[in-house]
Design an enzyme around this catalytic site. Structure first.
Site, PDB file in Angstrom:
ATOM      1  N   PHE A 119      37.811  53.188  21.032  1.00 39.84           N
ATOM      2  CA  PHE A 119      38.383  51.871  20.731  1.00 39.84           C
ATOM      3  C   PHE A 119      39.252  51.457  21.908  1.00 39.84           C
ATOM      4  CE2 PHE A 119      41.329  48.963  18.537  1.00 39.84           C
ATOM      5  CZ  PHE A 119      40.466  48.262  17.715  1.00 39.84           C
ATOM      6  N   LEU A 121      41.592  49.175  23.424  1.00 39.52           N
ATOM      7  CA  LEU A 121      42.583  48.105  23.317  1.00 39.52           C
ATOM      8  C   LEU A 121      43.691  48.277  24.356  1.00 39.52           C
ATOM      9  CD1 LEU A 121      43.832  45.658  21.868  1.00 39.52           C
ATOM     10  CD2 LEU A 121      44.887  47.260  20.250  1.00 39.52           C
ATOM     11  N   GLU A 364      48.456  54.124  17.385  1.00 40.02           N
ATOM     12  CA  GLU A 364      48.129  53.153  16.325  1.00 40.02           C
ATOM     13  C   GLU A 364      49.334  52.284  15.974  1.00 40.02           C
ATOM     14  OE1 GLU A 364      45.233  53.087  16.119  1.00 40.02           O
ATOM     15  OE2 GLU A 364      44.390  55.074  16.191  1.00 40.02           O
ATOM     16  N   THR A 366      53.531  52.017  17.595  1.00 40.73           N
ATOM     17  CA  THR A 366      54.747  52.823  17.522  1.00 40.73           C
ATOM     18  C   THR A 366      55.548  52.450  16.279  1.00 40.73           C
ATOM     19  OG1 THR A 366      56.104  51.241  18.752  1.00 40.73           O
ATOM     20  CG2 THR A 366      54.875  52.886  20.050  1.00 40.73           C
TER      21      THR A 366
END
Length: 386
Positions: A119, A121, A364, A366
Site C-alpha cells: 500500500f 501512501l 497506520e 500515529t
C-alpha cells in the site's frame, strides 16, 4: 463465513500459531525472514484472501471475524501477521470500496490465491499530509494510460509484493477533500519500478519495509482505481479504517502474548524464598495489564460489530487503534519490569516484546494524528448539533 465453520477455523488457527509459528520464531529472528514453507502454508490456509468474497475465491470473512483472525495470529511474532495484513486490510478494502467490477474480477482471485500486496501512501516528505504528496501521475500522451513518478517510503511488504496500490497526484494543486490524489493498481514488475533494500528496524524481525521508486512507470487506464480521478485518497482513508482495526487487533493479541509470558515468569522466578507472583506490586502490574487488554478486546468487539452493520466507523476505528496500541506499549513495559534485569537481555522474550510493540503506535496513523482526527470529528458533530 458461517459462524460455526469460522469457530472451527479459528480453533485450528490457534493450534497452528502455538504448534507451528511460535516454535519457528527463533528462526525468523535469526534469518530476518519467514521461511518459504510457512508462507506457502499460510497461503494454503487462505490467510491472504480472508476478506475476499467467496465468489472470487476468498473466505468472505466479515470485519469481526477478520479481526479475530488477526488477533489470533498476532499472538506469534508480528512478521506472521504483517505478511498478509495488507491483503486482508487495506488492499482488499480499497478494491471493495472503490474498484470497478473488472478490477475486482482481475485482482481478487489473485489476492485470494496468495499474491502479496503493498500500500503506497507514505513518502519521504508526506504521510498523513496528502497536500505534500510529491508522487505524480500524468496522462500518457501516447495512449489512455498514466505515467507515474515518485518515491514511496516505509512500505510494508514492498520487497515481496506482486501488486501495489499506489497513491499519486493527478492534479498539481491541492483540492478540497483531497481530490488531487488518485489511486492506481500497479503490478510491481512494471518497468520503471525499483524497490530499495529492506530497512533495518528496531523490532519486528522478518517483516520488511522498503522504498518504492517509480521512474516513468507506464500503466494502462484500467489501473486507475474506480476508473475516476480524484477519489484515490478517499478510498485509501476508507481502507485505513480496516488497517487500523488490524493494528488494534494485533496490539491486543501481542499484549496477551506478553502478559502470558510475564505470568509464567512471575510464577517461576523466586525472590526472598517465594515466587515473585506473590508480591502485591507484581500482582498490581499483572492486574492492570489484564484490565487494559480486556478493555481493548471490548473495543474491538464493538467497532467490528459496527463495521459489519455498515456504520461509519472512522472515529471509533481510530479510537480503538489509539487505545490498543498505547495499551500494548504499557503492557510490554510492565512485562520488562516484571522480568527485572532479565527483561533487558535479548536472551529473554520480554526485550523483544518491548521492541516489537513500539511501531504499533506509529504506523497506520500515529497516536497524535489519530487524536487530532478524533477531536476534529467530535467538534464537527458538536457544531452540527448546535
Amino acid at each position: 463465513m458461517d459462524p460455526e465453520i469460522f469457530d472451527q477455523f479459528l480453533e485450528q488457527l490457534e493450534r497452528y500459531v502455538r504448534e507451528r509459528l511460535i516454535p519457528a520464531e527463533k528462526q525468523v529472528i535469526a534469518d530476518d525472514r519467514i521461511p518459504d514453507e510457512i508462507v506457502t502454508e499460510m497461503k494454503d490456509m487462505g490467510l491472504f484472501g480472508l476478506t475476499v468474497p467467496e465468489e472470487y475465491g476468498g473466505a468472505g470473512l466479515n470485519t469481526s471475524q477478520y479481526a479475530k483472525v488477526v488477533k489470533t495470529m498476532a499472538y506469534a511474532a508480528p512478521a506472521f501477521r504483517s505478511i498478509f495484513s495488507i491483503n486482508v486490510g487495506m488492499f482488499n478494502s480499497a478494491i471493495k470500496n472503490g474498484g470497478t467490477e473488472a478490477q475486482k474480477a482481475e485482482w481478487w482471485p489473485k489476492v485470494a490465491a496468495g499474491s502479496i500486496t503493498c500500500f503506497g501512501l507514505t513518502e519521504p516528505g508526506s504521510g498523513s499530509d496528502s497536500a505534500a504528496m510529491a508522487t505524480t501521475a500524468r496522462p500518457d500522451p501516447d495512449g489512455n494510460g498514466w505515467i507515474l513518478n515518485g518515491t514511496k517510503r516505509y512500505i510494508t511488504n514492498a520487497p515481496h509484493a506482486e501488486v501495489g496500490l499506489i497513491m499519486a497526484r493527478t492534479e498539481k494543486e491541492a483540492l478540497p477533500k483531497n481530490a488531487h490524489v488518485s489511486a492506481f493498481i500497479v503490478p510491481m514488475d512494471t518497468p520503471g519500478i525499483t524497490v530499495g533494500s529492506p530497512d533495518h528496524k528496531m523490532g519486528q524481525s522478518g517483516s520488511h519495509i522498503a522504498d518504492i521508486i517509480l521512474e516513468d512507470v507506464h500503466v494502462p487506464g484500467e489501473a486507475l482505481l474506480g476508473g475516476e480521478t480524484g477519489k484515490g485518497f478517499r478510498f485509501a482513508m476508507m481502507s485505513l479504517d480496516n488497517g487500523r482495526i488490524s493494528v488494534g487487533a494485533a496490539s491486543t493479541g501481542y499484549a496477551r502474548r506478553a502478559l502470558d509470558s510475564a505470568l509464567r515468569y512471575a510464577t517461576e522466578r523466586k525472590a526472598f524464598g517465594e515466587p515473585i507472583a506473590n508480591f502485591q506490586l507484581i500482582q498490581q502490574m499483572l492486574a492492570e495489564s489484564e484490565t487494559e487488554i480486556y478493555a481493548a478486546e471490548a473495543m474491538m468487539a464493538d467497532v467490528t460489530a459496527r463495521a459489519d452493520r455498515g456504520e461509519n466507523i472512522l472515529r471509533k476505528a481510530a479510537a480503538f487503534k489509539v487505545f490498543a496500541s498505547e495499551m500494548c506499549g504499557r503492557v510490554v513495559d510492565r512485562v520488562v519490569q516484571i522480568y527485572g534485569g532479565a527483561g533487558y537481555l535479548a536472551e529473554y522474550d520480554a526485550e523483544r516484546f518491548f521492541r516489537d510493540a513500539r511501531i504499533y503506535r506509529i504506523y497506520e496513523g500515529t497516536t497524535q494524528i489519530l487524536q487530532l482526527q478524533i477531536a476534529k470529528h467530535m467538534l464537527r458533530e458538536f457544531a452540527e448539533q448546535a
